[in-house]
Design a protein around this motif. Structure first.
Motif, short mmCIF file in Angstrom:
data_model
loop_
_atom_site.label_atom_id
_atom_site.label_comp_id
_atom_site.label_asym_id
_atom_site.label_seq_id
_atom_site.Cartn_x
_atom_site.Cartn_y
_atom_site.Cartn_z
N LEU A 16 -18.94 8.07 -14.48
CA LEU A 16 -20.26 7.55 -14.76
C LEU A 16 -21.21 8.69 -15.05
O LEU A 16 -20.81 9.86 -15.09
N GLN A 17 -22.49 8.38 -15.24
CA GLN A 17 -23.47 9.40 -15.57
C GLN A 17 -23.58 10.43 -14.45
O GLN A 17 -23.53 10.12 -13.27
N ASP A 18 -23.75 11.69 -14.87
CA ASP A 18 -23.95 12.82 -13.97
C ASP A 18 -22.78 12.98 -13.00
O ASP A 18 -22.95 13.32 -11.83
N GLU A 19 -21.57 12.73 -13.51
CA GLU A 19 -20.36 12.92 -12.73
C GLU A 19 -19.35 13.74 -13.52
O GLU A 19 -19.42 13.82 -14.75
N TRP A 20 -18.39 14.36 -12.81
CA TRP A 20 -17.29 15.05 -13.46
C TRP A 20 -15.99 14.63 -12.79
O TRP A 20 -15.98 14.24 -11.62
N SER A 21 -14.91 14.68 -13.54
CA SER A 21 -13.62 14.29 -13.00
C SER A 21 -12.51 15.10 -13.63
O SER A 21 -12.65 15.62 -14.75
N VAL A 22 -11.42 15.23 -12.90
CA VAL A 22 -10.23 15.91 -13.40
C VAL A 22 -9.45 14.93 -14.26
O VAL A 22 -9.16 13.82 -13.84
N THR A 23 -9.12 15.34 -15.47
CA THR A 23 -8.42 14.44 -16.39
C THR A 23 -7.01 14.91 -16.72
O THR A 23 -6.26 14.18 -17.36
N GLY A 24 -6.62 16.10 -16.29
CA GLY A 24 -5.27 16.56 -16.57
C GLY A 24 -5.08 18.00 -16.14
O GLY A 24 -6.03 18.70 -15.77
N VAL A 25 -3.84 18.44 -16.18
CA VAL A 25 -3.52 19.82 -15.83
C VAL A 25 -2.28 20.21 -16.61
O VAL A 25 -1.41 19.40 -16.90
N ASP A 26 -2.20 21.47 -16.99
CA ASP A 26 -1.06 21.99 -17.74
C ASP A 26 -0.53 23.22 -17.00
O ASP A 26 -1.28 24.17 -16.79
N PRO A 27 0.72 23.27 -16.55
CA PRO A 27 1.76 22.25 -16.77
C PRO A 27 1.49 20.97 -15.99
O PRO A 27 0.60 20.93 -15.16
N VAL A 28 2.31 19.94 -16.26
CA VAL A 28 1.99 18.60 -15.80
C VAL A 28 2.45 18.31 -14.37
O VAL A 28 2.35 17.19 -13.91
N ASP A 29 2.94 19.31 -13.65
CA ASP A 29 3.42 19.06 -12.28
C ASP A 29 2.28 19.21 -11.28
O ASP A 29 2.41 19.81 -10.23
N PHE A 30 1.14 18.62 -11.62
CA PHE A 30 -0.05 18.69 -10.77
C PHE A 30 0.19 17.88 -9.50
O PHE A 30 0.44 16.69 -9.56
N GLY A 31 0.14 18.54 -8.35
CA GLY A 31 0.44 17.86 -7.10
C GLY A 31 -0.76 17.73 -6.20
O GLY A 31 -0.61 17.62 -4.99
N GLY A 32 -1.94 17.78 -6.72
CA GLY A 32 -3.14 17.69 -5.92
C GLY A 32 -3.84 19.02 -5.77
O GLY A 32 -5.01 19.06 -5.38
N ALA A 33 -3.13 20.12 -6.04
CA ALA A 33 -3.74 21.45 -6.00
C ALA A 33 -3.71 22.06 -7.39
O ALA A 33 -2.78 21.86 -8.16
#
Length: 549
Positions: free
Chosen positions: A112-129
């Protein structure tokens, strides 16, 4: 004896004072020592933490917001996992030419407005960190107050205080002309009675509380409008609302499509029912009106599970009109009689900033999925098929064949239904699916569906309505992603063939896992006089396509 007692008391006080001073010193040494140790620990953390912003691309979305997609690499040796403790903010030049800054809050949900979010990570083995060497993709969004053609900066700060900044070019952000629907006074500070005439001037909404705008009628927040079948001849003020710009100091040219973005709810809120908000765009000279255009914001299931206000959009297409200086631009809202309930409209708050964008430009598209026949490109007439292909290959057919033999018209006939997703009759819906996805497909932002369709026999002055459902199919079951609808009172608008229309689905935030399929299911809605529809696709002339942000 008295002297001795007094001396002992003095010595006791002295010893107590010395002891307390010693204790205070020990505590002070502990506090200072702890601070030094924490500072040293923070220094060691900071020494192993480093980030580098690699790219920041800005573009506008449907409702005059700016979205910036940013790639940032962890070039240190320490993982980062506490995203809520990170700071993201931007410097820019606002629309008045003054320097401004906006901080953003982290969200793991819909952006929403005035927010940011994580949309991906490279490489794709993103485990929360966010591990060393990984490149994080994140997106931030704010209501577009920056001066068109200017630039700014974004700064990202890790939880331990390490930061990086990068230049952001806002020159590609469309020069939108958004007119927000306001109450009076604005910003709202309390409930008010209904008012016949409201303003579209006053800039961005700033209120955070939605008050009751018709407390002389009901006790509910927002403005409730009763249904009507009388169109512009409606005279009951409980059934329409008007906003105007005020007298224009210079001519206003509208050349292209106008976006209508409305927050509304059925009154009472009811799941699975139709809602239709009709919007009239008019030129008012102080005495009389000239009609510029109109559109209907329609949804087969307006609430779609929501218990409050829902954002829906529609376009008033292909306008070429100039409002003379001294006149006013007017917006008039009504609830069509085909809506299954009366409706309450929300506006003039940060959360519910209903608006009209007079200079709409389509948002940036990252991926396009085209609706195909089988085989594709089409080489001849075919019978109806239960599931058809959906992929990123552009439509290349040169002839529109019959896709539902024995039906004798080119394209595919969809017979009208009022059952939505519950429809099971084969000739009343059509499904398209991708193959199993090779990687996660993230959909974040505003989806546009460009369709080519006509009412049956291309009948003049006949209404038409269609709905598309986007779904995630795992091979056994479905998860609903989003849906969008379109209703046009005169679908053909003088044309004797297929007509291009656009279905708009705002603020989608969903990731389809690798191995699953994206599915599109389309129906022709039975509403008012709308019934059967012919759909064209998979040719260069009629490339029906789903455009993902």
């Amino acid at each position: 004896m008295g002297t001795a007692v007094t001396s002992l008391l003095i010595l006791a006080v002295l010893f107590t004072s010395v002891f307390m001073m010693y204790q205070t010193k020990l505590h002070g040494d502990e506090v200072v020592g702890g601070a030094v140790r924490r500072s040293a620990s923070l220094g060691r953390e900071q020494a192993t933490t480093a980030i580098a912003i690699q790219e920041a691309t800005a573009f506008s979305v449907f409702r005059c917001d700016t979205i910036v997609r940013t790639h940032i690499k962890n070039v240190g040796s320490k993982p980062i996992d506490d995203f809520e403790a990170m700071d993201v903010f931007t410097w820019y030049t606002d629309e008045t030419g003054q320097p401004a800054t906006t901080p953003f809050q982290y969200t793991s949900g819909n952006l929403l407005q005035d927010e940011w979010s994580v949309t991906g990570v490279d490489p794709v083995d993103f485990g929360g960190a966010w591990d060393p060497g990984e490149t994080l993709s994140f997106t931030w969004r704010f209501l577009r107050p920056q001066l068109p053609g200017t630039s700014g900066y974004v700064t990202v700060v890790t939880p331990n205080g390490v930061s990086d900044s990068s230049y952001v070019n806002f020159t590609d952000v469309s020069d939108a002309d958004c007119r927000f629907l306001h109450n009076f006074p604005t910003p709202p500070t309390a409930d008010t009675a209904s008012q016949l005439l409201l303003t579209m001037e006053g800039g961005l909404p700033s209120a955070t509380t939605l008050f009751n705008y018709d407390n002389n009628r009901d006790a509910d927040p927002g403005l409730t409008l009763l249904r009507t079948q009388n169109g512009l001849s409606e005279s009951l003020t409980t059934k329409y609302q008007v906003w105007r710009t005020g007298v224009l100091g210079a001519p206003k040219v509208i050349n292209g499509s106008v976006l209508v973005d409305i927050f509304a709810a059925l009154a009472p809120v009811t799941q699975g029912q139709i809602g239709i908000v009709v919007v009239y765009l008019r030129d008012f000279d102080g005495v009389s009106h000239t009609e510029i255009g109109e559109s209907a914001v329609f949804a087969r299931d307006w609430q779609s599970g929501a218990t409050g206000f829902v954002e829906r959009m529609a376009l008033i297409k292909d306008i070429n009109y100039t409002i003379p200086a001294g006149n006013e631009l007017e917006i008039r809202l009504q609830i069509d009689i085909a809506s299954e309930q009366d409706m309450t409209v929300a506006y003039d708050t940060v959360q519910h900033s209903s608006l009209v964008n007079l200079a709409f430009l389509p948002p940036m598209t990252s991926t396009s999925y085209y609706l195909h026949n089988d085989p594709s490109p089409p080489a001849g007439d075919t019978s109806r098929q239960a599931v058809l292909p959906l992929d990123e290959t552009g439509s290349s057919g040169s002839v529109l064949y019959r896709y539902g033999v024995p039906n004798n018209n080119p394209g595919l006939l969809l017979k009208g239904t009022d059952l939505g997703l519950a429809e099971v009759t084969a000739d009343k819906f059509q499904v398209w699916q991708t193959g199993p996805l090779g990687e996660d497909l993230g959909i974040e932002g505003d989806v546009m569906v460009d369709i080519w369709a006509g009412v049956r026999n291309f009948q003049a002055e006949q209404s038409g309505a269609m709905t598309i459902y986007l779904r995630d199919y795992n091979g056994a079951s479905y998860t609903e992603i989003a849906n969008g609808s379109i209703f046009v009172e005169d679908w053909q608008q003088g044309s004797g063939t297929f007509v291009a229309q656009t279905i708009m689905i705002p603020d989608v935030n969903y990731t389809i896992p690798a191995g699953n399929r994206l599915e599109a299911r389309m129906i022709a809605d039975t509403i008012k006089a709308s019934k059967d529809m012919w759909l064209a696709y998979d040719t260069t002339v009629y490339p029906t396509v789903i455009r993902l942000p």
